[in-house]
Structure formats: C-alpha cells, structure tokens
Write a protein that holds these residues in place. Sequence first.
Motif, mmCIF file in Angstrom:
data_model
loop_
_atom_site.group_PDB
_atom_site.id
_atom_site.type_symbol
_atom_site.label_atom_id
_atom_site.label_comp_id
_atom_site.label_asym_id
_atom_site.label_seq_id
_atom_site.Cartn_x
_atom_site.Cartn_y
_atom_site.Cartn_z
ATOM 1 N N LYS A 73 0.810 -1.228 0.000
ATOM 2 C CA LYS A 73 0.000 0.000 0.000
ATOM 3 C C LYS A 73 0.843 1.279 0.000
ATOM 4 N N ILE A 74 1.982 1.239 -0.668
ATOM 5 C CA ILE A 74 2.807 2.446 -0.756
ATOM 6 C C ILE A 74 2.078 3.537 -1.535
ATOM 7 N N ASP A 75 1.189 3.131 -2.429
ATOM 8 C CA ASP A 75 0.434 4.090 -3.235
ATOM 9 C C ASP A 75 -0.507 4.953 -2.406
ATOM 10 N N VAL A 76 -0.894 4.470 -1.222
ATOM 11 C CA VAL A 76 -1.793 5.231 -0.348
ATOM 12 C C VAL A 76 -1.127 6.520 0.121
ATOM 13 N N LEU A 77 0.205 6.540 0.146
ATOM 14 C CA LEU A 77 0.944 7.725 0.606
ATOM 15 C C LEU A 77 1.270 8.706 -0.527
ATOM 16 N N ASP A 78 0.803 8.422 -1.735
ATOM 17 C CA ASP A 78 1.176 9.229 -2.912
ATOM 18 C C ASP A 78 0.885 10.723 -2.767
ATOM 19 N N SER A 79 -0.186 11.069 -2.061
ATOM 20 C CA SER A 79 -0.606 12.476 -2.013
ATOM 21 C C SER A 79 -0.036 13.256 -0.818
ATOM 22 N N PHE A 80 0.700 12.588 0.054
ATOM 23 C CA PHE A 80 1.167 13.242 1.285
ATOM 24 C C PHE A 80 2.401 14.110 1.033
ATOM 25 N N LYS A 81 2.333 15.350 1.523
ATOM 26 C CA LYS A 81 3.461 16.270 1.367
ATOM 27 C C LYS A 81 4.628 15.890 2.270
ATOM 28 N N LYS A 82 4.283 15.401 3.455
ATOM 29 C CA LYS A 82 5.303 14.992 4.426
ATOM 30 C C LYS A 82 4.939 13.616 4.970
ATOM 31 N N PRO A 103 15.906 -6.717 4.496
ATOM 32 C CA PRO A 103 15.596 -6.155 3.180
ATOM 33 C C PRO A 103 14.109 -6.219 2.833
ATOM 34 N N ILE A 104 13.667 -5.259 2.046
ATOM 35 C CA ILE A 104 12.324 -5.285 1.462
ATOM 36 C C ILE A 104 12.466 -5.841 0.051
ATOM 37 N N ILE A 105 11.815 -6.968 -0.217
ATOM 38 C CA ILE A 105 12.011 -7.638 -1.512
ATOM 39 C C ILE A 105 10.925 -7.296 -2.524
ATOM 40 N N LEU A 106 9.735 -6.912 -2.028
ATOM 41 C CA LEU A 106 8.618 -6.563 -2.914
ATOM 42 C C LEU A 106 7.908 -5.336 -2.369
ATOM 43 N N VAL A 107 7.346 -4.561 -3.278
ATOM 44 C CA VAL A 107 6.472 -3.454 -2.899
ATOM 45 C C VAL A 107 5.146 -3.644 -3.623
ATOM 46 N N SER A 108 4.059 -3.549 -2.880
ATOM 47 C CA SER A 108 2.724 -3.618 -3.472
ATOM 48 C C SER A 108 2.202 -2.196 -3.627
ATOM 49 N N ASN A 109 1.772 -1.861 -4.837
ATOM 50 C CA ASN A 109 1.330 -0.492 -5.113
ATOM 51 C C ASN A 109 -0.073 -0.440 -5.719
ATOM 52 N N GLY A 110 -0.923 -1.311 -5.223
ATOM 53 C CA GLY A 110 -2.312 -1.345 -5.671
ATOM 54 C C GLY A 110 -2.947 -2.648 -5.234
ATOM 55 N N PRO A 111 -4.275 -2.742 -5.291
ATOM 56 C CA PRO A 111 -4.967 -3.933 -4.778
ATOM 57 C C PRO A 111 -4.877 -5.164 -5.672
ATOM 58 N N ASP A 112 -4.660 -4.966 -6.974
ATOM 59 C CA ASP A 112 -4.708 -6.093 -7.906
ATOM 60 C C ASP A 112 -3.487 -6.997 -7.775
ATOM 61 N N ARG A 113 -3.679 -8.244 -8.145
ATOM 62 C CA ARG A 113 -2.605 -9.239 -8.123
ATOM 63 C C ARG A 113 -1.366 -8.763 -8.865
ATOM 64 N N LYS A 114 -1.554 -8.020 -9.935
ATOM 65 C CA LYS A 114 -0.415 -7.602 -10.773
ATOM 66 C C LYS A 114 0.283 -6.329 -10.263
ATOM 67 N N ASN A 115 -0.287 -5.687 -9.253
ATOM 68 C CA ASN A 115 0.319 -4.450 -8.723
ATOM 69 C C ASN A 115 1.449 -4.767 -7.748
ATOM 70 N N ILE A 116 2.561 -5.231 -8.299
ATOM 71 C CA ILE A 116 3.729 -5.639 -7.517
ATOM 72 C C ILE A 116 5.000 -5.119 -8.186
ATOM 73 N N ILE A 117 5.914 -4.596 -7.362
ATOM 74 C CA ILE A 117 7.227 -4.189 -7.856
ATOM 75 C C ILE A 117 8.279 -5.059 -7.182
ATOM 76 N N LYS A 118 9.068 -5.753 -7.986
ATOM 77 C CA LYS A 118 10.148 -6.582 -7.442
ATOM 78 C C LYS A 118 11.374 -5.704 -7.190
ATOM 79 N N LEU A 119 11.850 -5.765 -5.945
ATOM 80 C CA LEU A 119 13.024 -4.972 -5.587
ATOM 81 C C LEU A 119 14.294 -5.827 -5.533
ATOM 82 N N LYS A 120 14.134 -7.021 -5.004
ATOM 83 C CA LYS A 120 15.294 -7.881 -4.827
ATOM 84 C C LYS A 120 14.924 -9.312 -5.166
ATOM 85 N N ARG A 121 15.911 -10.079 -5.528
ATOM 86 C CA ARG A 121 15.703 -11.488 -5.821
ATOM 87 C C ARG A 121 15.403 -12.232 -4.528
ATOM 88 N N PHE A 122 14.474 -13.193 -4.612
ATOM 89 C CA PHE A 122 14.091 -13.920 -3.397
ATOM 90 C C PHE A 122 14.113 -15.409 -3.678
#
Length: 426
Positions: free
Chosen positions: A330-339, A407-426
């Motif tokens: 849910k990193i996308d939930v913070l998209d609009s925050f100034k701080k 380490p953080i290996i994945l970031v989820s940026n939306g509710p759908d199954r495909k909304n995933i960003i791979k950061l590191k190999r696992f």
Amino acid sequence: MTNLTIVGAQWGDEGKGKIVDYFSNKFDVVLRFQGGHNAGHTIVINDTKFILSILPSGVIRNKLCIIGSGTVIDPIHLFKEIDYLKRKKIIVSNQNLKIANNASLLLPFHSLIDKIRENILSKEKIGTTRRGIGPCYEDKIARRGIKICDLENINFLKKRLKNLIDFHNIFLKNFSKTPISFNETFQFLKSVKKKLLSYSIDLSDFVNSNQFLNKKLLFEGAQGLMLDVDYGTFPYVTSNNTLPATASSSIGLNPKRLGNILGVVKAYTTRVGEGPFPTEIKSNLGLNLAKNGNEFGTVTGRQRRCGWFDSVQCKKAVNIAGIESLVLTKIDVLDSFKKINICYQYKLKNKLFNSMPNSISILNKIKPQYLSIKGWQCKTSGITNIKKLPKQAKKFIKIIEKLVGVPIILVSNGPDRKNIIKLKRF
C-alpha cells in the motif's frame, strides 16, 4: 525455491492474502496454521474481489490447501465460504482442501458468549470481532472443547457436548434469557458431520508421508504478530499465537520445514479495535489516510485506526518471528502526502526506547519520535519497475530497511494481483 512462511508483521490487515496469492503459484501446497474466520484476506484479480476468512488464499489458484489443528473451525462459515467461491467459479472439494481432524469446532454459542462478554466489559472491551474465536480457544485450552474427530463417535460426542454446554450455561444463566440447548446443538453437529468429516484427515500423518517429502510448502498466517497472545499488546490481542513457530505444531511438521520467514507490512500502520497504538494519527490526517487506503475491516466493516510506520514495533516483529525479509504494501496510499513520518524511537519523559516494551501502561504513555521526509506526491500505482519509482519513495523504502534491519524484496502499489514491484531477488 525453499518452503516459505508468510506472516503479518503489524496488527493485521497488512495485505497477506494478496502476497500469499502472489507466491502460491510457485508452491504445491498452501497451509493455514492458526486463527479462525475472524481473519480477512482480500485478493483482487482483474477487478474481481475474493474475500476469504478461513480458507487458505491458495485456493484461488486451485492449490492443495490445508487447514491446521491450530485453527478453530466454524462449520457454518466454512460451508458459506465454500459456496461463495463456487459462485465465483472456484471449486473447493475434499480433493483440494484438507482439514486437520484435531482442529477445534467453533459452535453457535461461542459467538453468543463472545458478544455478551464484550458487552459486559463495555468501555474496557477488547474489541473482538464477536465471532466466538476467543471462547472457542478458551474451551480448547481448558480441554473441554469439541474437535472434528469427536464427530466420528456419536456417544462420545454426546458426553463431551453435554459437559461443555453445562459449563457455559452456568455463566449464561445470569446474562441470557435462553440457555444453550443441548438438543439443538447436537442436531446441528449431526447435520454437518458427514460433510465436515469428508474434508478431515490425520494431518500429521498426511504431511509426513512419502508423497509429501518433495512438496513445496507455503505456510499462511492470519492476523498480525502484534496480536500474538504472548508477544502482542496483551490483553488487546487475538486468542492464539500468530508466530511462524506455531505452524509447526499446528500442521504437525518438523520446524526445519518452515523455510524462509517473510513478513508483510503496510507503508503505514493500522489496527482494528482497542489497545495501544503509539503512532496513531488522531487528526483529520488519520481519517484521510483511512479513506485513501480504504481502511475498513474485511470481516467486521469497522474503520481501522491509522498511523505512521513504526519501525520500533516492526523490529520487535522481526525479532520474535525470525523474519528474514519484508514485503511493503500500500505504498500508493501515501502518494498524495506532502510529508511522511517514520517512527524510529519512543520517548517517555527523559527515557528513550529503541525496543517496544511489553507493558501497555508504558505503551499508552510513550511519545513516538519521528524522522520526517518529503513525500513524492505523484502516482506510484501502475509502476512495475523499481527504476520508475519516485526518488523519495525509494528513499522511504531504504530508510525502513535500515531501521528494521532486513531487506524489502517486494512493494505492493495497488490492490490487484499484478500491482507488484520486485526490488530484490528472493
């Protein structure tokens, strides 16, 4: 890939269901090891939402799914959930679902007892889902509960059930006009017996058989580590252990087979119900966070309390669970925050805390110390490559990694199954 155990590293609702679904395609079996239908796992596939409470999330991918003895099973809800999936073209049968025959049965009167107790406590209530989970676990620990295998012998079941109902009616006579009916409860159990037993197996025998030796296993936790009955914010916790170690005893399997331990955390923090919450935002900012993140309980519909990411709390979760890596959701939930704030330490008067205390009297008084960074203020949903993430979002991720020490290996940026960003190999 080795076996994998996935747990929530906050107070639940971290997005475990989606992450289990994401990984389950790489495994042969998905095993749910604790909790009851108070859990709520949501999976979104091409705008179709699946909400699960007791069934393992791997059922969506038609994996062999197992429910361990550490869970509590409400037959009514179990069958409703199976029918719900059938309407969504997901077939659940005794071929792809196995339930430990020594799992405890949650009966209709358990939820009645749960509601009465919460009402008696009033302002001091725990904030349970009122689904009877606690009273059922209580019966298990007191050795008076009913297990699935008890259904196999009617005479034995009658005796066990009578003792159980007699015990609870002593309490209920002061708070309920109608006592628990033995006949009604017995007839209910007879009505679900055949169907329930068709799913049940001797689980430890099954998972330790030769056919299971080379299976890749994914263990799925429910709730969150801060709701663990021993290490959470007691008494504002769930009624069982949520640690990965619980999987071994629940499934009846060598602890060495639990594999890697993966924790799931939100980019901020939430909790449902009562209890201490050091980084809770009690202003309109917290309400905006709840609105942006659609923070309403999957099971109860209650609005979740929202706060900033708490690295002190997260470090405790990492330590007690042996977490080796994290997924940040849910990193996308913070998209609009100034701080954006990140808690790195607690303070009480002149004393600093770098670790989370067990005492809720201290937790209720401490002040979180924040590291503040500038928000990225642009859309992250839809991004699939780490290189395209905003600079400040990358900085946010790196700060959390440094503070919690894994380490953080994945970031989820939306509710759908495909909304995933791979950061590191696992």
